[in-house]
Design an enzyme around this catalytic site. Sequence first.
Site, PDB file in Angstrom:
ATOM      1  CG  HIS A 180      -1.729   1.257   1.354  1.00  0.00           C
ATOM      2  ND1 HIS A 180      -2.556   1.792   0.390  1.00  0.00           N
ATOM      3  CD2 HIS A 180      -1.754   2.133   2.394  1.00  0.00           C
ATOM      4  CE1 HIS A 180      -3.053   2.943   0.830  1.00  0.00           C
ATOM      5  NE2 HIS A 180      -2.584   3.175   2.038  1.00  0.00           N
ATOM      6  CD  GLU A 230      -4.794   6.431  11.384  1.00  0.00           C
ATOM      7  OE1 GLU A 230      -4.723   7.040  10.323  1.00  0.00           O
ATOM      8  OE2 GLU A 230      -5.626   6.679  12.283  1.00  0.00           O
ATOM      9  CG  ASP A 231      -2.399   1.680  10.123  1.00  0.00           C
ATOM     10  OD1 ASP A 231      -3.264   2.035  10.947  1.00  0.00           O
ATOM     11  OD2 ASP A 231      -2.570   1.685   8.894  1.00  0.00           O
ATOM     12  CG  HIS A 262       0.355   7.194   3.892  1.00  0.00           C
ATOM     13  ND1 HIS A 262       0.842   6.307   2.988  1.00  0.00           N
ATOM     14  CD2 HIS A 262      -0.925   6.831   4.130  1.00  0.00           C
ATOM     15  CE1 HIS A 262      -0.104   5.419   2.676  1.00  0.00           C
ATOM     16  NE2 HIS A 262      -1.195   5.719   3.353  1.00  0.00           N
ATOM     17  CG  ASP A 273      -4.242   6.767   1.890  1.00  0.00           C
ATOM     18  OD1 ASP A 273      -3.843   5.591   1.838  1.00  0.00           O
ATOM     19  OD2 ASP A 273      -4.958   7.209   2.816  1.00  0.00           O
ATOM     20  CG  ASP A 281     -20.254  15.573 -23.463  1.00  0.00           C
ATOM     21  OD1 ASP A 281     -21.262  14.859 -23.259  1.00  0.00           O
ATOM     22  OD2 ASP A 281     -19.771  16.320 -22.600  1.00  0.00           O
TER      23      ASP A 281
HETATM   24 MN    MN Z   1      -3.062   4.655   3.678  1.00  0.00          MN
END
Ligand code: MN
Length: 736
Positions: free
Chosen positions: A62, A90-91, A86, A153, A273
């Site tokens: 990821h 958090e993880d 990133h 993300d 279109d």
């Molecule tokens: Mn992420």
Amino acid sequence: MATLREQIATTTLTVTKFRELMRTLRANRPNDDLELVKKAYEYSQKNHSGQTRASGEPYLVHPLGVARVLAEMKMDPVAIAAGLLHDSVEDTSVTIVDIRKEFGEQVAHIVEGVTKISQIDFASREEQQAENLRKMMLAMVDDIRVVLIKLADRLHNMRTLEHLEPDRQQKIAKETLEIYGPIAHRLGMGKIRGELEDLGFRYLDPITYEQMHKAVEARRKKGEQFLARVGQVLRDKLKEAGITAEVESRIKRLFSIHKKLVRQKINIDQVYDLYAMRVIAKSVQDCYAVLGIVHNVWRPVPGRIKDFIAMPRPNFYQSLHTSVITEDGTPFELQIRTEEMHRMAEEGIAAHWKYKDGPVSAQDEQRLAWLRQVVEWQRDVSDPTEFLSTLKIDLYPEEVYTFTPKGKVVVLPRESTPIDFAYSIHTDVGHSCVGAKVNGRMVPLRHRLHSGDIVEILTAPGHKPSRDWLGVVKSSRARHKIKHWLNIHQRERAVEIGRKLIEKEARKYRVPLKEIRDEELQKIASDYGLGQPDDLMAGIGYGKYSARQILARLAPAAGEPAETGDGDKSSGLASVVRRVFGGDSNNNAIRVKGQGDLLVYRARCCNPIRGEDIVGYVTRGKGVAVHAQSCPNVVNLMYEPERRIDVEWAGDEAAAGSYPVKITVFCDDRFGMLKQITAVISDTKTNIRNVEARTSNGQGNIDVILDIIDLKHLENIITGVRKIPGVHDVQRLQKI
Ligand code: MN
């Protein structure tokens, strides 16, 4: 435990993806030092090791996918590194402090911003909230790379959404369509927006998506043949005219078609279109030349020619648009633009965003301002030059975006407090608010709110607004509601005081109040130019009219004052005031703040003197009692905080009178002590009203009542007396 074979497969997968990333980076940014990116990859690999995604792939796939999207946007190594990291905070067990230590301030700052946004649940229940949520996200951002990483993300998560449960898919897809797609659009990032929207559409409404997909596929072969044919015609004509340009073709994206069908209530064959040609020319002049050639070959549809070159869209999109109809009646759209315009249309702000080495702060600021303005754009601005001129003012959003515990967005002016928040929920919530929790923690009511804060207001039934709140609130709504409440309630107090004064005066003169009819009061009120009897009572309460004066008019035949036997106490407020102010109640020694005309008197329990900190308390029927802040009664009285009122010492000090103050001197019982004490006091030119001395076991207590002008005067005397040999202590007695 993964088998060795699995581990090798995993490693091979991530290493391959990392190599691809590095290749893209080297191709797009050949001069950049990529050490930071390598280090971030290794760090991320270490910290996410053992974690897997719903797909069963190693988690590292990821961050690598996100970094790849960023690399394709031609982002700088700092952004790529932040992309790889990133999800670390958090993880994994990594903290921002760790990131800062390893990768420096910039990377840490960006990762922190991404983490902050990730912690907000943007999946709103209410459609009309989406705009606020988008604005909130951008108000929280001070580095555009944070937004670009969030978009990358989201894009990677959408591309791999198939592995999640359907309800999660729905939630994420909805959020993508409501928040991320529009943000990509605002930032002019057409390519990412298109992909996000089609993926969002597919998961949010699979049935309609499938129908649309089939309908387009059914027409695709014919469509592609058609586009190839007209494309060839166009290429030939351009060649004839000596214009070099790329001609591309496309079929409109599914979500765009879907929106158009819903909005215009038409079927797919009526979409002008659905098929489009795009001409990428070398110069702006060539663009207009191509437009002329096109209109020579095919008949233009009236009203469909749009010049976004002369009038760029607010997100800086530029192109010439026209729709034409072929001889056999098939309509198609043409977009004509230069290469630079094309890049802007596809990449938007990312095309602007090429970091050199290190931060370029002035430029950063400008870009951010630009971004914020783009985002502020809410309606279609008919004149882009007008839009561009507004770019230069109001660079920063003057708002904070906060949440109720249920996720409703509350927009407030910058620096707003929980009180502002409470009033924006409901007037009664504002009036009765006693405290607040921000992000689960108790905060003072004067706490300043920030974007993204979840605010919970604590209320107590019957609690009343405080005048102090006016000093801290920022929203005009809260200010207005508080003022309104204070006005009404001060008037209520004044009416109550007025009534009691009339009753008291009536008792004194033995006028049976029951005989006073409303009509008579109304008549007097009218004579005073007032609307109703309550206005008259308020006037008495405020001290504008004397109760006696009104009573005299009500009952002109009122007799002599009644003897009540307990003297002073029942002589009514007027005389209390006279006594306190030396017979002149106009001597405004104490003023009620913001309310010059309320009746005030010094509380007997503490007899405050000029210079002391004082506090007012609205009594029932006697006006405002003024206590010393230090008076023990104040604590008890303040159980009814709504009766508290701010007061201050006012008027001219020199002209002000004096107050009797009693002091007690604790001293040795020796010859000449009393004489020495009175001498010290006389030196200060102070009048002594009374002296009482008691002695026992060689110790003396001497009570002295003095006429004191103010606190300083009293302190001088006390200091002087304390210096006398044999004096142990001097205390002021609050009660006389
Ligand atoms: Mn992420």
